[in-house]
Design a protein around this motif. Structure first.
Motif, PDB file in Angstrom:
ATOM      1  N   LEU A  57      12.994 -40.392 -68.991  1.00 10.15           N
ATOM      2  CA  LEU A  57      12.735 -41.607 -69.768  1.00 10.15           C
ATOM      3  C   LEU A  57      13.967 -42.035 -70.558  1.00 10.15           C
ATOM      4  O   LEU A  57      14.297 -43.222 -70.610  1.00 10.15           O
ATOM      5  CB  LEU A  57      11.547 -41.398 -70.696  1.00 10.15           C
ATOM      6  CG  LEU A  57      10.201 -41.149 -70.005  1.00 10.15           C
ATOM      7  CD1 LEU A  57       9.138 -40.802 -71.048  1.00 10.15           C
ATOM      8  CD2 LEU A  57       9.779 -42.336 -69.171  1.00 10.15           C
ATOM      9  N   ALA A  58      14.656 -41.084 -71.153  1.00  5.56           N
ATOM     10  CA  ALA A  58      15.856 -41.413 -71.929  1.00  5.56           C
ATOM     11  C   ALA A  58      16.939 -42.000 -71.030  1.00  5.56           C
ATOM     12  O   ALA A  58      17.602 -42.972 -71.411  1.00  5.56           O
ATOM     13  CB  ALA A  58      16.378 -40.177 -72.652  1.00  5.56           C
ATOM     14  N   ASP A  59      17.102 -41.420 -69.843  1.00  5.34           N
ATOM     15  CA  ASP A  59      18.109 -41.942 -68.909  1.00  5.34           C
ATOM     16  C   ASP A  59      17.834 -43.394 -68.542  1.00  5.34           C
ATOM     17  O   ASP A  59      18.765 -44.181 -68.374  1.00  5.34           O
ATOM     18  CB  ASP A  59      18.147 -41.103 -67.635  1.00  5.34           C
ATOM     19  CG  ASP A  59      18.787 -39.741 -67.836  1.00  5.34           C
ATOM     20  OD1 ASP A  59      19.417 -39.517 -68.894  1.00  5.34           O
ATOM     21  OD2 ASP A  59      18.653 -38.897 -66.927  1.00  5.34           O
ATOM     22  N   GLU A  60      16.568 -43.736 -68.427  1.00  5.56           N
ATOM     23  CA  GLU A  60      16.192 -45.083 -68.005  1.00  5.56           C
ATOM     24  C   GLU A  60      16.030 -46.069 -69.159  1.00  5.56           C
ATOM     25  O   GLU A  60      16.251 -47.262 -68.974  1.00  5.56           O
ATOM     26  CB  GLU A  60      14.884 -45.034 -67.206  1.00  5.56           C
ATOM     27  CG  GLU A  60      14.980 -44.243 -65.919  1.00  5.56           C
ATOM     28  CD  GLU A  60      15.982 -44.818 -64.933  1.00  5.56           C
ATOM     29  OE1 GLU A  60      16.102 -46.060 -64.843  1.00  5.56           O
ATOM     30  OE2 GLU A  60      16.659 -44.022 -64.258  1.00  5.56           O
ATOM     31  N   LEU A  61      15.645 -45.586 -70.340  1.00  2.00           N
ATOM     32  CA  LEU A  61      15.234 -46.499 -71.404  1.00  2.00           C
ATOM     33  C   LEU A  61      16.090 -46.499 -72.658  1.00  2.00           C
ATOM     34  O   LEU A  61      16.116 -47.497 -73.372  1.00  2.00           O
ATOM     35  CB  LEU A  61      13.786 -46.194 -71.812  1.00  2.00           C
ATOM     36  CG  LEU A  61      12.744 -46.298 -70.697  1.00  2.00           C
ATOM     37  CD1 LEU A  61      11.401 -45.789 -71.198  1.00  2.00           C
ATOM     38  CD2 LEU A  61      12.631 -47.724 -70.190  1.00  2.00           C
TER      39      LEU A  61
ATOM     40  N   GLY B  32      24.139 -43.676 -76.579  1.00  2.00           N
ATOM     41  CA  GLY B  32      24.455 -43.221 -77.924  1.00  2.00           C
ATOM     42  C   GLY B  32      23.280 -43.220 -78.878  1.00  2.00           C
ATOM     43  O   GLY B  32      23.424 -42.805 -80.024  1.00  2.00           O
ATOM     44  N   GLU B  33      22.133 -43.708 -78.442  1.00  2.00           N
ATOM     45  CA  GLU B  33      20.955 -43.732 -79.304  1.00  2.00           C
ATOM     46  C   GLU B  33      19.884 -42.801 -78.738  1.00  2.00           C
ATOM     47  O   GLU B  33      19.691 -42.739 -77.534  1.00  2.00           O
ATOM     48  CB  GLU B  33      20.379 -45.145 -79.397  1.00  2.00           C
ATOM     49  CG  GLU B  33      21.283 -46.125 -80.113  1.00  2.00           C
ATOM     50  CD  GLU B  33      20.651 -47.508 -80.221  1.00  2.00           C
ATOM     51  OE1 GLU B  33      19.409 -47.620 -80.145  1.00  2.00           O
ATOM     52  OE2 GLU B  33      21.408 -48.467 -80.374  1.00  2.00           O
TER      53      GLU B  33
END
Length: 87
Positions: free
Chosen positions: A19-23, A27-28
């Protein structure tokens, strides 16, 4: 820590990473408590995320179990963990 706890933690980390990779913006950190729509995902993105998680974890969701854009990352993690534990 039991094997089940370890598995749950690994699943949680992997799903949040996808999810982090896509959304997440570079840097956040990923805000896991806001709907993924607030992070820029629409219904098509939610379906694509479902398919990516299915492929990565070798599980399958029925059409009525697919992720929705109004779900938070934590709700998605809970759905995936429940699915894995049901197998």
């Amino acid at each position: 820590m039991s094997a089940a706890d370890t598995t749950t933690i690994r699943i949680r980390e992997r799903v949040l990473s996808i999810l982090a990779d896509e959304l997440a913006h570079p840097g956040e950190p990923l805000d896991v408590y806001v709907p993924i729509s607030a992070l820029g995902a629409d219904s098509l993105d939610a379906i694509e995320l479902t398919m990516e998680v299915e492929s990565e974890l070798k599980i399958s969701f029925s059409d009525d179990e697919w992720f929705a854009a109004d779900m938070t990352a934590m709700q998605i993690v809970e759905r995936v963990v429940a699915k894995v534990n049901a197998v």
